[in-house]
Enzyme design. Structure first.
Site, PDB file in Angstrom:
ATOM      1  N   TYR A 176     -39.530 -29.032  18.386  1.00  0.00           N
ATOM      2  CA  TYR A 176     -40.417 -29.956  17.685  1.00  0.00           C
ATOM      3  C   TYR A 176     -41.812 -30.024  18.321  1.00  0.00           C
ATOM      4  CZ  TYR A 176     -36.068 -31.842  15.648  1.00  0.00           C
ATOM      5  OH  TYR A 176     -34.857 -32.019  15.023  1.00  0.00           O
ATOM      6  N   HIS A 210     -29.395 -26.404  19.408  1.00  0.00           N
ATOM      7  CA  HIS A 210     -30.061 -26.766  18.157  1.00  0.00           C
ATOM      8  C   HIS A 210     -29.522 -25.973  16.964  1.00  0.00           C
ATOM      9  CE1 HIS A 210     -34.215 -28.296  16.589  1.00  0.00           C
ATOM     10  NE2 HIS A 210     -33.286 -28.415  15.669  1.00  0.00           N
TER      11      HIS A 210
END
Length: 272
Positions: A47, A105
Site C-alpha cells: 500500500y 498478502h
C-alpha cells in the site's frame, strides 16, 4: 467492540482498511478513526502507506496494548530472507517493535510454503509479530498450510460482501476456528445503489452500506475492514454495529446474485 479470539490475539470485528490511501490523506484517516474508537488498523507493504499509518498511531497516544495493527508481505518477497527484510522495513515505517498480525498478502506461483511458514513462525516466536495469517488463499492452499504444514493461522483475509458467495471457504475456515476478515465489504461502493439493500435500509432508517456491513458482522467468525477516509463514513460504519437485521432481511440478501468478484488479478489463485 467485540473481538474475535484467534491464536492468542483479539481481533476487533470492525477495522479500518487503508488500501489506496497514502500520505496526508492516510494519516488523517487513521487519526480520525482512532479518535472515533477504532482499534484495528489494516495496512500492507504494497500500500506504500505504512509510514503514514505509523505517524498517525504515534500521534494518537492510544496505548499500544489497546491497538491491533495488521500488515502484509507482498508476494514478490516470500523467500525466507525477503520475508524477514520486509517485516523489518514495515516495522520501521510503522514505528513499532511488533505488529499484531502479519499476513502473506497473496500466494505466488513458485512459493515454498514450508520455508515461508517456518520463517513466519520464527518471526512470531521472536515477538516481531504476535500472530501470522494469510490473505487471498483458497481452500486448497489453506489445507496445505493448516493440515500438511501444521502452521497456526490467525485469519484468512479475502474479498467478501453481499454480492460474493464465500460459503465453502467460510465453512472450511470455521471448521478450523480460523476467522475470515472481509476486505471490500461494501463491494467498492456497489452496495449503495442496490435496490434490495436500499429497501432494507429504508425499513430500518439506516444506509444500504450499513445494512451490507451488518450482514457480514452478524456472521460468526467474520470481521470486516471497510476503507473510509472521511470521519463521517468511519462513524457510519461503526454505527452499523447497532443495526438489527431480521430474518426477512437476511433472506432478501441471501437471494442477491453472489458471483460478483471485484478483485481478481492475474496472479490470483484458482478460486474454489
Amino acid at each position: 467492540m467485540e473481538n474475535l479470539q484467534t491464536q492468542g490475539i483479539g481481533l476487533p470485528r470492525l477495522g479500518l482498511g487503508t488500501f489506496r490511501m497514502q500520505g496526508a490523506v492516510c494519516r488523517a484517516a487513521v487519526e480520525s478513526a482512532l479518535g472515533l474508537g477504532y482499534r484495528h488498523i489494516d495496512t500492507a507493504e504494497m500500500y506504500a502507506n505504512e509510514d503514514a499509518v505509523g505517524t498517525a498511531i504515534a500521534a494518537s497516544k492510544v496505548a499500544r496494548g489497546n491497538l491491533h495493527v495488521t500488515t502484509k508481505v507482498w508476494n514478490e518477497n516470500l523467500a525466507p530472507d525477503a520475508i524477514r527484510r520486509a517485516l523489518d522495513a514495515s516495522l520501521k515505517k510503522l514505528r513499532l517493535d511488533h505488529v499484531d498480525l502479519y499476513l502473506v498478502h497473496w500466494p505466488a506461483k513458485r512459493m515454498n510454503l514450508p520455508a515461508m511458514f517456518e520463517t513466519l513462525n520464527r518471526l512470531r516466536e521472536e515477538g516481531r509479530t504476535r500472530a501470522i495469517g494469510v490473505a487471498n488463499f483458497n481452500i486448497a492452499l489453506m489445507k496445505t498450510v493448516v493440515e500438511e504444514i501444521g502452521s497456526p493461522i490467525a485469519c484468512n483475509q479475502v474479498e467478501y460482501h453481499v454480492f460474493l458467495d464465500q460459503k465453502p471457504l467460510r465453512n472450511y475456515l470455521a471448521s478450523k476456528s480460523i476467522p475470515l476478515v472481509a476486505y471490500c465489504p461494501l463491494a467498492q461502493g456497489g452496495v449503495a445503489t442496490d435496490k434490495t439493500l436500499k429497501a432494507i435500509s429504508e425499513k430500518h432508517g439506516v444506509s444500504a452500506a450499513q445494512v451490507a456491513l451488518k450482514w457480514l458482522l452478524d456472521q460468526d467468525g467474520v470481521a470486516a475492514i471497510p476503507k473510509a477516509s472521511r470521519s463521517e463514513s468511519q462513524k457510519a460504519n461503526l454505527d452499523a454495529l447497532h443495526v438489527g437485521l431480521d430474518d426477512e432481511d437476511r433472506a432478501a440478501i441471501a437471494a442477491l446474485p453472489k458471483n460478483k468478484r471485484l478483485v481478481n488479478p492475474g496472479f490470483a489463485p484458482a478460486w474454489d
